[in-house]
Design a protein around this motif. Structure first.
Motif, PDB file in Angstrom:
ATOM      1  N   GLU A  39      51.934  43.498  44.666  1.00 51.92           N
ATOM      2  CA  GLU A  39      52.683  42.255  44.893  1.00 51.92           C
ATOM      3  C   GLU A  39      52.175  41.488  46.118  1.00 51.92           C
ATOM      4  O   GLU A  39      52.895  41.323  47.106  1.00 51.92           O
ATOM      5  N   PRO A  40      50.935  41.021  46.072  1.00 49.99           N
ATOM      6  CA  PRO A  40      50.379  40.298  47.221  1.00 49.99           C
ATOM      7  C   PRO A  40      51.306  39.156  47.641  1.00 49.99           C
ATOM      8  O   PRO A  40      51.658  38.302  46.820  1.00 49.99           O
ATOM      9  N   MET A  91      43.395  31.028  46.138  1.00 52.54           N
ATOM     10  CA  MET A  91      41.956  31.048  46.360  1.00 52.54           C
ATOM     11  C   MET A  91      41.595  32.128  47.377  1.00 52.54           C
ATOM     12  O   MET A  91      40.647  32.892  47.195  1.00 52.54           O
ATOM     13  N   ASP A  92      42.398  32.188  48.458  1.00 49.82           N
ATOM     14  CA  ASP A  92      42.136  33.162  49.511  1.00 49.82           C
ATOM     15  C   ASP A  92      42.330  34.594  49.007  1.00 49.82           C
ATOM     16  O   ASP A  92      41.552  35.491  49.359  1.00 49.82           O
ATOM     17  N   LEU A  93      43.361  34.813  48.190  1.00 42.90           N
ATOM     18  CA  LEU A  93      43.630  36.159  47.683  1.00 42.90           C
ATOM     19  C   LEU A  93      42.471  36.661  46.815  1.00 42.90           C
ATOM     20  O   LEU A  93      41.976  37.780  47.012  1.00 42.90           O
ATOM     21  N   PHE A  94      42.040  35.853  45.868  1.00 40.19           N
ATOM     22  CA  PHE A  94      40.971  36.308  44.977  1.00 40.19           C
ATOM     23  C   PHE A  94      39.619  36.357  45.692  1.00 40.19           C
ATOM     24  O   PHE A  94      38.752  37.158  45.336  1.00 40.19           O
ATOM     25  N   ASP A  95      39.454  35.544  46.725  1.00 38.32           N
ATOM     26  CA  ASP A  95      38.264  35.654  47.560  1.00 38.32           C
ATOM     27  C   ASP A  95      38.289  36.978  48.327  1.00 38.32           C
ATOM     28  O   ASP A  95      37.251  37.619  48.531  1.00 38.32           O
ATOM     29  N   PHE A  96      39.477  37.398  48.747  1.00 36.89           N
ATOM     30  CA  PHE A  96      39.680  38.696  49.401  1.00 36.89           C
ATOM     31  C   PHE A  96      39.312  39.836  48.444  1.00 36.89           C
ATOM     32  O   PHE A  96      38.584  40.763  48.815  1.00 36.89           O
ATOM     33  N   TYR A  97      39.796  39.749  47.202  1.00 33.69           N
ATOM     34  CA  TYR A  97      39.417  40.751  46.203  1.00 33.69           C
ATOM     35  C   TYR A  97      37.891  40.786  46.037  1.00 33.69           C
ATOM     36  O   TYR A  97      37.273  41.854  45.970  1.00 33.69           O
ATOM     37  N   SER A  98      37.295  39.611  45.930  1.00 31.69           N
ATOM     38  CA  SER A  98      35.848  39.519  45.747  1.00 31.69           C
ATOM     39  C   SER A  98      35.108  40.145  46.924  1.00 31.69           C
ATOM     40  O   SER A  98      34.106  40.856  46.743  1.00 31.69           O
TER      41      SER A  98
END
Length: 427
Positions: free
Chosen positions: A196-197, A213-220
């Motif tokens: 639950e980010p 955008m920041d969350l999925f960039d973090f995953y990447s």
């Protein structure tokens, strides 16, 4: 260490019983310093210590709150436009509750010399008024300045050398360890990167609009770091959207106002690459207003749509909550509707704990009743006794952030497949 040894013993015990497991980096409310759990307290303390020197943030100052303390009281942050949107949608606006006004945020605070900050989430009575089941369902902790600031900064940390060293690298060490547990145990399905980010950046609508955008960039960034290792992991990684699902009413309302952007193209490319190798799972939670077959289909369609952005990896319904009978029914139904895996919230050995979760009390405390009920009411007689066990480090679990409602014997009540055959949803 002791924690790692216990984790691996638990994984092996499940393997001996023929049970598959996911390793979930589970946070709620981000950190103990915010009334939640998951991210170590020293990490948010470091954020507070460096609050005025956040890269690419010209308005950041020492007054920004990352922890809860007398100088940084727990406080919700909702810009007027979001408050108006929530009111129009008849979504309740969460507010912080205080049950003891005498220096309410001193106990267990960082630098307060009044208890171990690791235990602020369970030992500070005012925190317990804001992280009980009722308060958790209203979204109080997730809406606080502390969580909003910490999540926003955490997702972006990998971009800046000093931030990366302080916040991202320690997290990566943990992820690498979990991936090594996958390597050593054939019953581990995947590692979920973050439960639950939290929404982040609500203090500034511009920052909030970039949170996805920041969350999925973090995953990447995590995946790129793992790919750069001398022996890249083969462990599958599970990822969740903001809040576990963008369909949550509170998240939807906030997202509508902030105009949340889609993930960066580079991040999408990274996740597609992992999906192409069979190393990506899209995880989602199902917490609708009403738990019906139609709402389940709607949430699954949402998960399938998100997965379609990343080459359509499997979807995993990782959390939902219902009665004993309905939990078993929907577990079967979700699998028939196309979920590659389904797990419910949550199993607890209630015969062992004598409560409805993974928390228990001494006979003396239990004789007085539960110290804090699901609505945040304090049983002061029980609390005085319980408070001592927190200070001594002998308390056993705690009923915070949705920890109640545990169940046993769900799997034996799962219906036959012929009893759940309904047309599956498509994205």
């Amino acid at each position: 260490g002791t924690w790692q040894k216990k984790l691996e013993e638990t994984v092996k015990t499940f393997a001996d019983e023929g049970v598959y497991v996911f390793l979930d980096v589970h946070q709620d409310g981000f950190s103990t310093t915010n009334g939640g759990e998951g991210i170590p307290w020293w990490l948010t303390a470091k954020m507070q210590e460096t609050a005025s020197s956040v890269p690419d943030c010209w308005t950041c100052s020492t007054s920004d709150s990352y922890i809860t303390s007398p100088d940084h009281p727990l406080d919700v942050v909702f810009p007027d436009s979001i408050r108006k949107a929530l009111e129009d949608l008849h979504v309740s606006i969460p507010e912080v509750q205080i049950v003891n006004g005498t220096n309410p945020w001193l106990a267990y605070s960082v630098g307060g010399n009044n208890g171990d900050p690791r235990r602020m989430n369970v030992g500070n009575v005012n925190m317990r008024a804001n992280n009980n089941d009722g308060a958790w369902s209203r979204g109080i902790l997730g809406a606080t300045r502390q969580v909003q600031n910490a999540a926003w900064r955490f997702y972006r940390a990998h971009r800046y050398p000093a931030e990366r060293a302080a916040f991202f690298d320690p997290f990566m060490a943990f992820i690498r360890y979990l991936c090594s547990v996958w390597d050593r145990n054939s019953n581990v399905v995947a590692v979920e990167l973050l439960n639950e980010p939290p929404f982040g950046g609500l203090a500034d609508l511009g920052d909030a609009g970039k949170v996805r955008m920041d969350l999925f960039d973090f995953y990447s960034a995590i995946m790129l770091a793992l790919e750069a290792d001398p022996s890249p992991t083969r462990a599958p990684l599970a990822v969740e959207d903001i809040g576990g699902t963008i369909l949550n009413p509170l998240v939807q309302a906030v997202a509508a106002v902030t105009g949340v952007d889609a993930p960066y193209k580079d991040a999408v490319a990274t996740l597609k690459r992992w999906a192409g190798r069979g190393q990506l799972i899209v995880s989602f939670h199902w917490y609708p207003h009403e738990t019906t077959e139609n709402s389940l289909k709607e949430y699954i369609r949402g998960a399938l749509f998100l997965a379609s952005m990343f080459q359509s990896p499997p979807i995993w319904m990782s959390e939902y909550f219902n009665s004993q009978e309905q939990t078993a029914y929907f577990l079967a139904l979700a699998s028939e509707f196309g979920c590659g895996a389904v797990t419910y919230w949550h199993y607890a050995n209630t015969e062992f704990t004598k409560t409805d979760g993974w928390f228990r009390f001494s006979a003396e405390i239990a004789g007085k009743g539960r110290p804090v009920d699901r609505s945040g009411n304090i049983n002061w007689e029980a609390w005085i006794l319980y408070e001592k066990t927190v200070a001594e480090g002998t308390c056993w679990g705690a009923d915070i952030t949705g920890a109640g409602g545990g169940k046993m014997n769900i799997l034996k009540n799962v219906p036959n497949v012929t009893d759940t055959l309904v047309q599956a949803p498509r994205h």
